[in-house]
Design an enzyme around this catalytic site. Sequence first.
Site, PDB file in Angstrom:
ATOM      1  N   LEU B  42       7.869  -5.459  -5.030  1.00 60.67           N
ATOM      2  CA  LEU B  42       6.923  -5.462  -6.146  1.00 60.67           C
ATOM      3  C   LEU B  42       7.415  -4.579  -7.279  1.00 60.67           C
ATOM      4  O   LEU B  42       7.385  -4.963  -8.443  1.00 60.67           O
ATOM      5  CB  LEU B  42       5.552  -4.998  -5.674  1.00 60.67           C
ATOM      6  N   ALA B  43       7.862  -3.374  -6.963  1.00 64.23           N
ATOM      7  CA  ALA B  43       8.289  -2.455  -8.016  1.00 64.23           C
ATOM      8  C   ALA B  43       9.549  -2.971  -8.705  1.00 64.23           C
ATOM      9  O   ALA B  43       9.615  -3.039  -9.930  1.00 64.23           O
ATOM     10  CB  ALA B  43       8.520  -1.061  -7.438  1.00 64.23           C
ATOM     11  N   ARG B 336      -7.406   5.781   8.484  1.00 65.33           N
ATOM     12  CA  ARG B 336      -6.285   5.395   9.342  1.00 65.33           C
ATOM     13  C   ARG B 336      -5.754   6.557  10.186  1.00 65.33           C
ATOM     14  O   ARG B 336      -5.528   6.395  11.381  1.00 65.33           O
ATOM     15  CB  ARG B 336      -5.141   4.866   8.480  1.00 65.33           C
ATOM     16  N   HIS B 407       3.866   2.812   9.465  1.00 67.69           N
ATOM     17  CA  HIS B 407       3.561   1.729   8.551  1.00 67.69           C
ATOM     18  C   HIS B 407       4.060   1.995   7.133  1.00 67.69           C
ATOM     19  O   HIS B 407       4.510   1.094   6.442  1.00 67.69           O
ATOM     20  CB  HIS B 407       2.042   1.558   8.549  1.00 67.69           C
TER      21      HIS B 407
END
Lengths: 256, 643, 257
Positions: B42-43, B336, B407
């Site tokens: 994305l970046a 989380r 993650h």
Amino acid sequence: MSGNMNLTLKVWRQKNNKTRGKFVTYNANGISPDMSFLEMLDVVNEDLVRKGEDPIHFDHDCREGICGMCSLHINGRPHGPNQLTTTCQLHMRSFHDGQTIVIEPWRAAAFPVIKDLAVDRTAFDRIQQAGGYVNVNTGGVPDANSIPIPKAVSDEAFESATCIGCGACVAACKNSSAMLFVSAKVSQYALLPQGQTERYSRAQAMVNQMDAEGFGSCTNTGACEAECPVGIKLTNIARLNREYFTAKLFKEEEVH
Amino acid sequence: MLDSKVPAGPLAEKWSRHKFNLKLVNPANKRKYTIIVVGTGLAGSSAAASLAELGYNVKAFCYQDSPRRAHSIAAQGGINAAKNYQNDGDSVYRLFYDTVKGGDYRSREANVHRLAEVSVNIIDQCVAQGVPFAREYGGLLDNRSFGGAQVSRTFYARGQTGQQLLLGAYSALNRQIHKGTVKMYNRHEMLDLVTIDGHARGIVTRDMITGEIESHEGHAVLLCTGGYGNVFFLSTNAMGCNVTAAWRAHKRGAFFANPCYTQIHPTCIPVTGDHQSKLTLMSESLRNDGRVWVPKTVELAQKLRKGEIKIADIKEEDRDYYLERKYPSFGNLVPRDVASRNAKEVVDEGRGVGASGIAVFLDFEDAIKRLGEDAVRAKYGNLFDMYHQITDENPYKQPMRIYPAVHYTMGGVWVDYNLMTTVPGLYALGECNFSDHGANRLGASALMQGLADGYFVIPYTVGDYLAGIGFDPVDKNHPNFEKTRKEVEERVHHLLSLKGNKTVDDIHKKLGHIMWEYCGMARNEAGLTKAKELIRELRQEFWDDVTVLGENEEMNQSLEKAGRVADFLELAELMVEDALHRRESCGGHFREESQTDEGEAKRDDENFSYVAAWEYKGDGQAEVLHKEALEFEYVKLTQRSYK
Amino acid sequence: MNKSKPLLSSTLGKKLIMSLTGLFLCTFLIVHLIGNLQLFYNDQGKAFNDYAHFMTHFTPIKVVSYLLYTSIVIHAVYALVITIHNKKARPIGYAVYRGSANSAWNSRNMGLLGTVLLVFIVTHMSNFWWKYHNDAVPYIEYRTNLATHETTATELIAGEYTGYVKYVDNDFEILKAKDLYKQVQFAFQNWILVAFYVIAMGALSFHLIHGFKSAFQTLGWDHKKYAPIIRFIGIWLFGVVIPIGFAAMPLYFYFSN
């Protein structure tokens, strides 16, 4: 060893694009049914490396069925025997002890083998580059909610947009046609209001590039749809045909 | 002390004022600059496309066979934006506040506020590109509440938001490739950074098909290479995700910040055996309806594991719904890090389930009773199918088994407000940098940050640097290019000369065990000290006894892996060092020495309210710690409580 | 900016040709079957022979028939062109290829089925069309009593006719026409030919079950509401009724003798 399945693998080995390849037989012993197909190959490769033999090269990355990098033609079918499943999500419980598994790369003139089971799919990139986008620059766009899109249309566009670009459609097609891939992207934009301004030039540009890459023609066998790991539908191909013929017969737009 | 270059002025005006103050490059001169973008997630894709649109020449690199395969594609849940389309009280300020708080007050206020500001533009941009976000029947965009947020600000595209956003950015990138403003290099891996007079002026790459080691020059280099979760061997990252580009830049002078901040996601499919190559995440939305439990006693858990009893044989009163018990107000929806740590705790007590005992149940029996199987299928069908496919267990009939997995890494290359690293001309964007998530990232914020950096931050800030250096072409013949290229070549040949008895994966798995055990969900002084020793030994073992096959002049996955693991082995030590020095608990970093009486993470704001940025000093030498003080003018620091 | 390639040089354009010629041939089959059903009239072939003359001499129909021959040729030539192109798209085949797992046999073997049909068309036309057009077919005279509608037929020998005539003489309608019916009757005494015709009609069925719906797919005429109707017509009319109708003719003559 973590399992009790013993398998015979016949794997296509080819050093590079310039050399001829051949099948080499390997034994995969102690395979657990919980392994993914690629993990089974990892086990085989670890053994090969320990023996000082070049491991089997294959493309893979996310291993969760979304990046589209894994391929493999397994026992005559792209991504193996299960439907709606990429090779990385195929598990060894789909095979049985003692089975022989033939593993080949995707076969298509437009997808030349790089090494062993890894093929070059940049033809897909070039097709997308020819027109798989909306011509908008960053910034200066209207508010996201300024154009309402009926949910049904949006959902259908989404269905087309889920294509992961793995190339199983080409691999499955007896003609190595890329129509399902191209049509999915053309459909996404043909359905959405954002795609309307370049709707017809896009269809032409992408088909031109598809043909230039040397993919075969679609003969509507439906193999692509049946083997597509994300369930892209043949209706997309019908839509591409419609878009293309409309463009050719009734529009005068030029291809950028 | 490091200078973050955060502009002065009121928080809400900092970014606008800063944009005005940044120098501009004359439109006619932009084409005289070349910008190198490494990574196409994305970046990277969004940055490469946006910069090329402005008129810069861009060279983009990715190790995958296509830019579209970058691991951003795997993000499931969604992307946050302070649009307040739902009229439920969201605002830029609320998103800013939630993100700082969620990050356990270890992020930079000004950066986070800017992120929240541009979040609204991201959604507009993506929709204009034809990203098919979920919509309501009226045709407007749908939102959901995600990760325990009190407002519905998450935009999503079924369970494949990352894919749709990446394909949007990829389409923008393709458009520029077609125009010739971006030159794309697929299957190229960055192996080093070239600096001239302390400025980033290029990179050295290896063509992963031909093995050719080439140098590429540019006026600026953007690292958009993602996180380093694969240091744990098992993570939800893609197999190829690696730290090499960032680590090489670090060794060329870029400080590495907060490496110990690792996010462990609570709902992943548990490990089944040694053969496991990666872990699969299940969207955390499952915790909205699933109930987490383990048997109350170790005896029952043992019987269950041995198959002497069945799950159904465990009576309701013998089940410990530990999250509901300990956190009555948040229950199964605790953040989380809390959910993950509690899972580890019950497993460590011996109450884990599944054949390995390293898992807890996520049970939908009540939800199915309450809503009906069809309603549950409508909500979670694809996740249930995925679980079924991987585990061969039907989650409609028996509880899922889940366990936490690595993650996301909040730490990364240190950057200032302009996203520039400590090497002038070198920038880091997206997960690769450390900037916006503090010690813990909120759900649906990773996609937001990647695109914010690429679409809306770097196009402004890079110009300021470029305008200052002039547009003379980079001297391709500068000796540093050849020197760095030679160094890379030597390194590659050194790796290829290793002919020991261990495979690269053997070492990588060992490293993963060490990191998971001592630098995972809970860390303590003794363990970390031990880990440091173990990592050093392992690194020695790698160079003494690993085997790397094949030759450079071909596709060589052994070589690729070996290079990456060699860098992980160095990074691991720094992670441990960082974890060791931070004697507080915050977000994803839980130090057992620093907890409340109730066993919750306890921050030490007095002593640790800073960014730890590490400077590389040479092989075998200790890295030097630099601190960037975190000052909170707007957000009130509180101890998180989910009771 | 560059102009896009001409329509017919694209793979889609070629498929468009296949689709249009194919559909045109399909419409012909309907007409051909309906016309040939006159073979089953118990009138010593009068209606059929009269119809045969009409079909070969009425100008608009002659024009259409040339269009038809052209379509057959184009359909076959483009099939060959496309097949060659498709073979080139996969220079190295698979060692194991399980097409049966993902597609119907007929859809993968349209070329084979089409070749059978092409051989059939050549045989069929040389048997009847060629002979009919090259005076290899003798004439027959029908005298129909307009009051009783009784018809008597007399085979004519060369010299007894000068061409097709149809007139009323007193209470009788006289028709002299080429006796194609007899040719048909005669030809279908040969069991090999009959078997070949039946097999060819099987090929036609499989060819059209795929071909008919495929043509619409290629044209892009796909719609949730109407696609099932097209599939239905493809299977039942072109896959069942028409091939059975045609196959019934040789079988009828073979077994009725």
